[in-house]
Design a protein around this motif. Structure first.
Motif, short mmCIF file in Angstrom:
data_model
loop_
_atom_site.label_atom_id
_atom_site.label_comp_id
_atom_site.label_asym_id
_atom_site.label_seq_id
_atom_site.Cartn_x
_atom_site.Cartn_y
_atom_site.Cartn_z
N MET A 319 0.82 -1.21 0.00
CA MET A 319 0.00 0.00 0.00
C MET A 319 0.86 1.26 0.00
SD MET A 319 -3.18 -0.55 -0.26
CE MET A 319 -3.80 1.05 0.27
N MET A 320 2.04 1.20 0.62
CA MET A 320 2.90 2.38 0.63
C MET A 320 3.86 2.41 -0.54
SD MET A 320 5.72 1.52 3.61
CE MET A 320 4.49 1.20 4.85
N SER A 321 3.63 1.56 -1.52
CA SER A 321 4.48 1.54 -2.70
C SER A 321 4.05 2.61 -3.69
CB SER A 321 4.38 0.16 -3.37
OG SER A 321 4.83 0.22 -4.69
N PRO A 322 5.01 3.32 -4.30
CA PRO A 322 4.64 4.30 -5.34
C PRO A 322 3.97 3.65 -6.54
CG PRO A 322 7.02 3.99 -5.24
CD PRO A 322 6.45 3.29 -4.06
N TRP A 323 4.35 2.40 -6.85
CA TRP A 323 3.71 1.71 -7.97
C TRP A 323 2.23 1.47 -7.69
CZ3 TRP A 323 5.73 1.23 -12.60
CH2 TRP A 323 7.10 1.24 -12.76
N THR A 324 1.91 1.08 -6.47
CA THR A 324 0.50 0.84 -6.12
C THR A 324 -0.30 2.13 -6.24
OG1 THR A 324 1.18 -0.90 -4.59
CG2 THR A 324 -1.04 0.01 -4.31
N TRP A 325 0.24 3.21 -5.73
CA TRP A 325 -0.45 4.49 -5.81
C TRP A 325 -0.70 4.90 -7.26
CZ3 TRP A 325 2.31 9.12 -7.36
CH2 TRP A 325 1.48 10.25 -7.39
N GLU A 326 0.31 4.80 -8.11
CA GLU A 326 0.15 5.18 -9.51
C GLU A 326 -0.80 4.24 -10.24
OE1 GLU A 326 2.14 7.80 -12.08
OE2 GLU A 326 0.66 8.13 -10.52
N PHE A 327 -0.74 2.96 -9.91
CA PHE A 327 -1.63 2.00 -10.54
C PHE A 327 -3.10 2.34 -10.24
CE2 PHE A 327 -4.08 -1.93 -10.44
CZ PHE A 327 -3.78 -2.50 -11.66
N LEU A 328 -3.38 2.67 -8.99
CA LEU A 328 -4.75 3.02 -8.61
C LEU A 328 -5.17 4.35 -9.22
CD1 LEU A 328 -4.60 1.94 -4.85
CD2 LEU A 328 -5.71 0.72 -6.73
N GLU A 329 -4.24 5.30 -9.27
CA GLU A 329 -4.55 6.59 -9.88
C GLU A 329 -4.90 6.44 -11.35
OE1 GLU A 329 -4.53 10.01 -9.23
OE2 GLU A 329 -4.74 9.53 -7.11
N ALA A 330 -4.16 5.58 -12.05
CA ALA A 330 -4.39 5.40 -13.49
C ALA A 330 -5.75 4.79 -13.77
CB ALA A 330 -3.29 4.53 -14.09
N LYS A 332 -8.48 5.34 -11.92
CA LYS A 332 -9.50 6.19 -11.32
C LYS A 332 -10.04 5.63 -10.01
CE LYS A 332 -9.10 8.67 -15.06
NZ LYS A 332 -8.33 9.94 -15.02
N CYS A 333 -9.24 4.84 -9.32
CA CYS A 333 -9.64 4.35 -7.99
C CYS A 333 -9.18 5.38 -6.96
CB CYS A 333 -9.05 2.98 -7.71
SG CYS A 333 -9.49 1.71 -8.93
N HIS A 334 -9.91 6.46 -6.86
CA HIS A 334 -9.42 7.61 -6.11
C HIS A 334 -9.34 7.35 -4.61
CE1 HIS A 334 -9.47 9.92 -9.77
NE2 HIS A 334 -10.77 9.69 -9.95
N MET A 335 -10.32 6.69 -4.06
CA MET A 335 -10.30 6.45 -2.61
C MET A 335 -9.13 5.55 -2.21
SD MET A 335 -11.57 7.13 0.32
CE MET A 335 -13.15 7.90 -0.11
N PRO A 336 -8.96 4.36 -2.83
CA PRO A 336 -7.78 3.56 -2.48
C PRO A 336 -6.47 4.27 -2.79
CG PRO A 336 -9.38 2.24 -3.67
CD PRO A 336 -9.83 3.66 -3.78
N ALA A 337 -6.46 5.07 -3.86
CA ALA A 337 -5.23 5.79 -4.21
C ALA A 337 -4.89 6.82 -3.14
CB ALA A 337 -5.40 6.47 -5.57
N ARG A 338 -5.90 7.51 -2.62
CA ARG A 338 -5.64 8.48 -1.55
C ARG A 338 -5.14 7.78 -0.30
NH1 ARG A 338 -10.21 11.32 -3.72
NH2 ARG A 338 -11.63 10.16 -2.35
N MET A 339 -5.69 6.61 0.00
CA MET A 339 -5.21 5.85 1.16
C MET A 339 -3.76 5.44 0.96
SD MET A 339 -8.53 3.44 1.93
CE MET A 339 -7.59 2.51 3.13
N SER A 340 -3.45 4.96 -0.23
CA SER A 340 -2.08 4.54 -0.53
C SER A 340 -1.11 5.72 -0.42
CB SER A 340 -2.01 3.93 -1.93
OG SER A 340 -0.68 3.59 -2.27
N TRP A 341 -1.51 6.87 -0.97
CA TRP A 341 -0.63 8.03 -0.90
C TRP A 341 -0.47 8.53 0.54
CZ3 TRP A 341 3.06 10.15 -3.42
CH2 TRP A 341 3.49 11.43 -3.07
N TYR A 342 -1.50 8.44 1.32
CA TYR A 342 -1.41 8.87 2.72
C TYR A 342 -0.38 8.03 3.48
CZ TYR A 342 -2.63 9.67 7.60
OH TYR A 342 -2.58 9.96 8.94
#
Length: 641
Positions: A319-330, A332-342
């Motif tokens: 979850m704290m991986s930059p790849w996971t955050w970018e994958f979710l952002e790409a 449009k999974c905004h809620m999980p992406a925000r959690m990952s970025w947090y």
């Protein structure tokens, strides 16, 4: 002794489990630490984990085979602990290693075929151990063992896959075949932390190509073109963070299972592995355990809980991986992406250094002076006799200091920029002429690299020994900064030459050059650098007559003597930066992977996830690609003029 005989297998299994816990968490810390007190236990645990697991499997097979052929105490002992044979599949999971550390050194990745053979052998042994035991008649435990074995095989296969992908051949093949990920478009004007992370992820393919040994022109046209187009971002204030992030991602790819868990196949295999473990645990809970000892049942629960605990920790790290955050952002999974970025920005804020933030230092003259006492001379002779002289010298005379990365980075940017713009046929206007260190330096830079580094280091050290506040030309406001940078760069380059020469494109004569100068200075028994400088200045009338390196140093000192001290320090600093760029671009790919990523460590959130060595050399190597690998050291002089 009787206690060991009765509980040997239980202790071995618990030891194997403990080593896995240790490797999981220390595998993260290793990336941002250069302490030998940490690296040595990790190395021992990395080697010992496989040995303990394999020995335990062999012990189980011998125990069952012995019990089947014997009567009396042996048979009774085996019958009293039948559940121990259920632990064989767990040892397969242990052999699969942890997500945070699949390889300790780059050489481990090239041994993936050996691990593939071990997989076949150990899986066969584990199946034999369980099938030949009495537990095969217990259908519930048999079903649970099958599911645990499936999880173990998958975990072991993930390790082999990661090793193969991080090997030299794997890196080269993936670099040429991998297409750009479907990630959000990069905004080059976004210099926030998220923009830096996104840019670093987009350039991963190109960076991996550099580590695989490719030059910029050898990479695919679309990749290299993007790199050149986006190069301006490296002239922002966030350039250091971009480089740290890129090297951190490379560390994950080379020393962990990150490259596997970024693929759909890897994610599906991990899901099947986790599901198999959950099913096995449910079956074990429902099975009858009356005829099993309480200690054995307790150890089985510990093994299951340990597997679940490590899997949960791995998911958090993903979850704290930059790849996971970018994958979710790409997607449009905004809620999980925000959690990952947090989680990512909280655990690894932008203000935190993503590497060891230190560089190695070695000063030749200081090492000679420090060894003048009789005790250390005697100790050095003892080390020579036992063959540990190099290890002793490195330990006694090398050190680490905090790196002024931003300052050196600014110098690197300034020197590389003209080369970059010349490739794009963009004129930046006339360049201001800078002072040089004389014609002798031009000749010196045409010699083998080891002679250039050694001679320039001696010149720098003797020059700086005269830069004291009492000197009329010494300006504390300007000269001190240039002196400090020149000294650190000089000591770092000689540190590489003495301690880690594999990172430099040097020949076997490096040791000979060092030995010649070392003998000449030690024989004279100087107590301070001022006396050494005075003797060097004497030239042919001094004790150093005939020592080529010291004669060249005298020639350079004679040339810079009439020059203002500030101009001399400026030229010295720029020469070291140019030399740093050259050796970074010429460093062999295998050595860069082994030394840059392992020796000094980079701490970056893992993609799930070995000293990256974000040294001054590794930072400058990101820019040195644009120098197009100059064939002569004399090209450095063009930067200084």
């Amino acid at each position: 002794m009787q206690f060991w005989n009765d509980w040997e297998i239980q202790l071995l299994v618990l030891l194997s489990f403990t080593l896995q816990i240790f490797l999981f968490f220390t595998g993260v810390f290793r990336r941002c630490s250069t302490s030998m007190l940490l690296r040595l236990p990790i190395w021992l645990a990395y080697l010992g984990a496989d040995i303990v697991a394999v020995y335990a499997l062999g012990f189980m097979s011998r125990r069952e085979d012995t019990a089947s052929r014997c009567h009396g105490r042996d048979a009774t002992e085996a019958a009293s602990h039948p559940l121990v044979f259920f632990w064989a599949p767990f040892l397969l999971i242990h052999l699969g290693g942890q997500d945070t550390i699949t390889a300790f050194a780059m050489e481990d990745n090239n041994l993936w075929l050996r691990h593939l053979l071990n997989l076949v052998v150990q899986v066969g042994l584990a199946l034999y151990v369980f099938w030949s035991s009495s537990l095969r008649h217990d259908l519930q435990l048999l079903a649970a063992a099958i599911f645990v074995s499936l999880a173990g095989i998958i975990k072991y296969w993930e390790r082999i896959w990661a090793l193969k992908s991080a090997s030299q051949g794997g890196l080269r093949s993936s670099t040429l075949s991998e297409q750009k990920q479907q990630l959000p478009q990069v905004n080059l004007e976004d210099v926030t932390y998220s923009g830096i992370v996104r840019f670093a992820l987009h350039t991963t393919v190109v960076v991996r190509g550099f580590f695989a040994g490719f030059t910029l022109t050898e990479l695919e046209d679309d990749h290299s073109g993007n790199f050149l187009t986006d190069f301006d971002i490296y002239y922002t204030d966030q350039a250091q963070k971009v480089v740290e992030m890129e090297l951190g991602i490379m560390y994950d790819d080379l020393y962990s299972k990150a490259i596997v868990l970024r693929t759909w196949s890897g994610v599906m295999l991990r899901f099947v592995s986790q599901l198999s473990t959950v099913v096995a645990f449910g079956i074990f809970i429902a099975s009858s355990k009356q005829r099993h000892g309480g200690v054995d049942v307790g150890i089985t629960y510990v093994l299951f809980i340990g597997v679940f605990f490590l899997e949960i920790c791995s998911m958090i790290m993903m979850m704290m991986s930059p790849w996971t955050w970018e994958f979710l952002e790409a997607r449009k999974c905004h809620m999980p992406a925000r959690m990952s970025w947090y989680v990512l920005s909280t655990v690894f804020p932008s203000t935190r250094a993503l590497w060891s933030n230190s560089i190695g230092q070695y000063n030749l003259l200081s090492s000679y002076i420090r060894d003048q006492s009789g005790f250390f001379k005697l100790l050095a002779k003892v080390m020579v006799v036992v063959g540990l002289d190099k290890m002793w010298s490195d330990f006694r005379h090398s050190s680490r200091i905090k790196a002024n990365t931003k300052e050196i980075l600014a110098c690197v940017q300034h020197q590389v920029k003209p080369f970059f713009y010349s490739r794009r046929v963009i004129k930046t206007g006339p360049q201001t002429n800078r002072p040089d260190l004389g014609p002798t330096l031009k000749i010196l830079l045409g010699l083998p690299l080891e002679y250039a580094i050694l001679t320039l280091h001696l010149f720098t050290d003797l020059l700086l020994s005269d830069c004291v506040p009492g000197n009329a030309d010494y300006d504390p406001t300007q000269s001190h900064h240039l002196k400090d940078m020149s000294e650190k760069l000089s000591n770092y380059m000689i540190y590489l030459l003495v301690v880690n020469p594999s990172m430099l494109p040097v020949t076997g004569t490096a040791r000979e050059a060092l030995a010649q100068v070392s003998k000449a200075i030690r024989d004279c028994r100087f107590n301070n650098k001022k006396d050494i400088r005075d003797e060097v200045v004497k030239g042919e009338t001094g004790k150093f007559a005939g020592i080529q390196q010291l004669e060249v140093v005298k020639s350079i000192l004679d040339h810079v003597g009439p020059l203002p001290l500030h101009d001399t320090l400026l030229a010295t600093r720029d020469t070291w930066v140019g030399l740093l760029l050259y050796v970074a671009g010429k460093s062999r790919a295998a050595a860069r992977q082994r030394s840059q990523l392992k020796r000094e460590g980079v701490c970056i959130p893992q993609t799930q996830i070995d000293r990256t060595n974000c040294t001054q050399s590794s930072i400058s190597s990101r820019w040195s690609i644009l120098l197009n690998h100059p064939s002569s050291l004399t090209r450095i002089e063009k930067v200084n003029q």
